[in-house]
Design a protein around this motif. Structure first.
Motif, short mmCIF file in Angstrom:
data_model
loop_
_atom_site.label_atom_id
_atom_site.label_comp_id
_atom_site.label_asym_id
_atom_site.label_seq_id
_atom_site.Cartn_x
_atom_site.Cartn_y
_atom_site.Cartn_z
N ASP A 1 18.19 -11.49 -22.10
CA ASP A 1 17.25 -10.40 -22.18
C ASP A 1 16.14 -10.51 -21.15
OD1 ASP A 1 17.21 -8.04 -23.46
OD2 ASP A 1 16.90 -8.91 -25.43
N LEU A 2 16.20 -9.64 -20.19
CA LEU A 2 15.14 -9.57 -19.20
C LEU A 2 13.87 -9.07 -19.86
CD1 LEU A 2 14.35 -9.58 -16.13
CD2 LEU A 2 14.90 -7.16 -16.16
N GLU A 3 14.05 -8.12 -20.73
CA GLU A 3 12.90 -7.45 -21.32
C GLU A 3 13.20 -7.25 -22.80
OE1 GLU A 3 10.54 -5.19 -22.66
OE2 GLU A 3 11.18 -3.49 -21.44
N LEU B 1 14.82 -6.67 -9.48
CA LEU B 1 13.83 -7.70 -9.16
C LEU B 1 14.29 -9.04 -9.70
CD1 LEU B 1 10.47 -5.81 -9.83
CD2 LEU B 1 11.20 -6.83 -7.68
N HIS B 2 15.00 -9.00 -10.80
CA HIS B 2 15.51 -10.22 -11.39
C HIS B 2 16.70 -10.76 -10.62
CE1 HIS B 2 17.96 -12.42 -14.49
NE2 HIS B 2 16.81 -13.03 -14.61
N ARG B 3 17.54 -9.84 -10.15
CA ARG B 3 18.70 -10.25 -9.34
C ARG B 3 19.07 -9.10 -8.43
NH1 ARG B 3 24.32 -11.23 -9.39
NH2 ARG B 3 24.91 -10.68 -11.49
N ASP B 4 18.74 -9.25 -7.17
CA ASP B 4 18.92 -8.17 -6.21
C ASP B 4 20.37 -8.09 -5.76
OD1 ASP B 4 18.10 -6.06 -4.73
OD2 ASP B 4 17.01 -7.20 -3.21
N GLY B 5 20.79 -6.92 -5.35
CA GLY B 5 22.11 -6.77 -4.77
C GLY B 5 23.25 -6.72 -5.77
N GLU C 1 4.53 -7.14 -9.59
CA GLU C 1 3.69 -7.38 -10.78
C GLU C 1 3.41 -6.10 -11.54
OE1 GLU C 1 3.07 -8.66 -7.86
OE2 GLU C 1 3.61 -10.75 -8.29
N LEU C 2 3.23 -5.01 -10.81
CA LEU C 2 2.96 -3.75 -11.47
C LEU C 2 4.12 -3.38 -12.40
CD1 LEU C 2 1.51 -0.66 -9.66
CD2 LEU C 2 3.21 -0.43 -11.45
N LEU C 3 5.32 -3.53 -11.90
CA LEU C 3 6.49 -3.10 -12.68
C LEU C 3 6.74 -4.01 -13.88
CD1 LEU C 3 9.01 -2.02 -9.92
CD2 LEU C 3 7.49 -0.63 -11.31
N SER C 4 6.76 -5.32 -13.65
CA SER C 4 7.03 -6.21 -14.77
C SER C 4 5.85 -6.21 -15.73
CB SER C 4 7.34 -7.62 -14.27
OG SER C 4 6.30 -8.09 -13.45
N GLY C 5 4.65 -6.00 -15.19
CA GLY C 5 3.47 -5.95 -16.05
C GLY C 5 3.51 -4.77 -16.99
#
Lengths: 162, 162
Positions: free
Chosen positions: A8-10, B47-51, B106-110
DNA sequence: TGTGTATTGTTCACAAGCGAATTACATCGG
DNA sequence: CCGATGTAATTCGCTTGTGAACAATACACA
């Protein structure tokens, strides 16, 4: 074949996931009847109290009046519902079930029960009660946050997308 | 002004209600950025795993590849993402973040964290853990039920709508 | 090798949400 | 009674999700 870690990422995303999964299962059960989940939610409310205005329906369903408008359109075309004027308010329209729905009352309410049974499979009555209570708390938290909308508080960064 | 009984006709409907309320709050926070909830979910995964390929994204997001296709289209137009060929499989396409997104990590995960904080306000860590565990159980129940699709079992009535 | 089957992504047509704007009506204050 | 303000429903344009059908590619196996 579906043995995936799905780490779970989120954590809060589980709410979306469960809601979507329930919709998928419900829609699958409803496909033979040419109905959708949202339509059955609406019809079930009318079975509980017929002749509500669209505004009242929107409140019960926690959606906007725009969405209700379109759904009643389609239900009317399908011959499951009819619109009638509100004698007290000429702006408002009341929605009434047609007999074809009332004769299938058990089918509709039974489906809701079946989906719940599947959802709560393997859980004790206490667990279910706990879950529903906590979900209600979350719901009240979110409603409160939306009511107290204070844009000046959360727009503290530059827009990411022009 | 919102003191309404909202007596629960159907307890399981709380899942839809909570999911929708979370979307509404998230979308409200995102409006200044011209982004939507679904887009941020997707970007957070990248952001957690690109591509990742679109298929992989679809699995992470628990949606179909069709929905991913459209979303990547729009994100590409918005300049937030780019598509690239998978060197190992010429059918597949990988999705890569553009720098404009990474600099706003940070904006997105925040935001995800903020929505969770609001959702779980007034709840103990134990309660949150319990809730997430029960939600996960419900999710697994539903996935199992959908995997084991046995139409012959649940079409036991005549269709209500021709 | 070649043939049949499975998978990836896309398009199409649809339902269901949303916000903004509009219309018609209600209601309240002077 | 009149004018301002509020409200119910609708329309418009958008995003997001679905399933069905399709093209291109991958793969399995005789």
């Amino acid at each position: 074949m579906s043995e995936q870690k799905q780490q779970d990422l989120e954590p809060g995303f589980i709410f979306q996931r469960v809601a979507r999964q329930r919709l998928r299962l419900t829609d699958k059960r409803l496909a033979p009847h040419n109905l959708t989940s949202a339509q059955v939610f609406l019809l079930n409310w009318l079975l509980h109290r017929d002749g509500m205005t669209q505004k009242e329906l929107a409140q019960r369903l926690s959606i906007g009046t725009v969405a209700v408008s379109g759904m009643v359109d389609r239900l009317e075309v399908a011959g499951l519902v009819r619109r009638g004027q509100d004698p007290n308010d000429r702006r408002a329209k009341k929605v009434w079930l047609k007999d074809s729905v009332r004769t299938n009352r058990e089918l509709l309410s039974g489906l809701a029960k079946e989906i719940n049974d599947v959802s709560f499979k393997g859980m004790s009555a206490t667990e279910i009660k706990t879950l529903l209570g906590l979900m209600d708390k979350v719901h009240r938290n979110l409603v409160e946050a939306l009511d107290a909308d204070d844009p000046s508080k959360w727009v503290n960064e530059q827009p990411i997308r022009r």
